[in-house]
Write an enzyme that holds these catalytic residues in place. Structure first.
Site, PDB file in Angstrom:
ATOM      1  CE  LYS A 150      -7.825  -8.459   3.493  1.00 27.01           C
ATOM      2  NZ  LYS A 150      -6.952  -8.701   4.662  1.00 27.01           N
TER       3      LYS A 150
ATOM      4  CE  LYS B 187      -1.472  -2.884   4.581  1.00 22.70           C
ATOM      5  NZ  LYS B 187      -1.094  -3.896   5.579  1.00 22.70           N
TER       6      LYS B 187
END
Length: 303
Positions: A183, A251
């Site tokens: 990811k 993030k």
């Protein structure tokens, strides 16, 4: 890389597993709907009840404990690990509902691979953890065409793949944390692409080139992508109303930087991407859609 396409029909062992979904945001709610349609029964939990899901047949759990007590496996679609960990312990926590049973915890959030391994190491025996972040955005979640990146023990990822197949295409990528690494790689490409698309759109507009005609032409060549197809209209119109908000990328790119450091990788582009998205947040644009990269470019050009 192993595609896992086991069906979740009546003859599948996964059909007997009581499934829950924790987190019903832009991704979690449509995923829960697909799972409910495929299975006929899903238990859900979130900060706020979703009456439409309950009306469709989902069972509502008031607490994390209630969610765990009524399920054998839970898909977590919270923003990050801290939101999960704050509801693990205590009388109403997830662990109280599991109560020593074998349990499958599928973490679909975008998280740190180090963090998810650390969490798994601290959980009681019998709780199996799979990291299963997804890619495809809200469009993919609604369509049931998400790319689902699985990390964990083979038996656990096989079971997770069978459970999550109604939401898209699950692929086992390696041990626990591999999904999170995948990811992070995905988000690096997305960040680079949306930043380039925003800059190119603004550059074209300032050069009296019609951005709509430009992207209609270039979409069929190497510049074309799923992200361009998804965000083209927003970029052309300058519409960055929230969908996949830009601040989440901060993030995600931090996790990518942590992985780079841990693997002695020296990327050239990643630091620039981090600086750009940090600046987007500093300019109070972080709660806008990632198509805000066009507005960001225009503001920087006006400074």
């Amino acid at each position: 890389m192993t595609p896992l396409d086991e069906e979740t029909g009546p003859s599948s062992p996964a059909d007997s597993i009581r499934l829950g979904v924790w987190g019903l945001g832009a991704m979690g709610e449509p995923m829960a709907r697909h799972l409910l349609t495929a299975r006929g029964s899903v238990t859900v939990h979130a900060r706020r009840e979703r009456p439409a899901l309950s009306e469709a047949g989902a069972l509502w759990a008031q607490t994390a404990r209630e969610l765990a007590a009524g399920t054998d496996a839970v898909l977590v679609m919270l923003p990050d690990l801290p939101q999960l960990e704050e509801h693990l312990d205590g009388p109403d926590g997830l662990l109280a509902g599991i109560d020593g049973r074998d349990f499958l915890l599928m973490i679909g959030s975008t998280v740190s691979p180090v963090g998810v391994r650390d969490l798994a190491g601290r959980l009681p025996d019998g709780i199996r953890v799979v990291d299963c972040p997804v890619s495809g955005g809200e469009d993919g979640a609604r369509a049931g065409t998400l790319s689902i990146m699985l990390g964990g023990e083979p038996a656990d990822t096989e079971r997770a793949a069978a459970l999550l197949a109604p939401c898209g295409r699950p692929v086992r990528l390696g041990p626990l944390g591999a999904g999170a690494v995948a990811k992070a790689c995905n988000q690096m490409v997305v960040a680079a692409t949306i930043l380039a698309l925003g800059e190119a759109t603004e550059l074209a507009a300032r050069s009296d080139v019609d951005p709509a005609a430009l992207w209609e032409l270039l979409a069929g060549g190497y510049a074309g992508s799923n992200l361009l197809e998804s965000r083209r209209d927003k970029l052309v119109a300058g519409d960055d109303s929230p969908s996949g908000i830009a601040s989440y990328m901060v993030k995600d790119l931090r996790f990518a930087a942590d992985i780079a450091a841990a693997t002695d990788t020296r990327p050239a582009l990643l630091p620039a991407l981090r600086a750009a998205f940090d600046e987007i947040v500093e300019r109070d644009l972080g709660e806008r859609d990632i198509a805000v990269t066009r507005r960001f470019t225009a503001e920087r050009s006006a400074d």
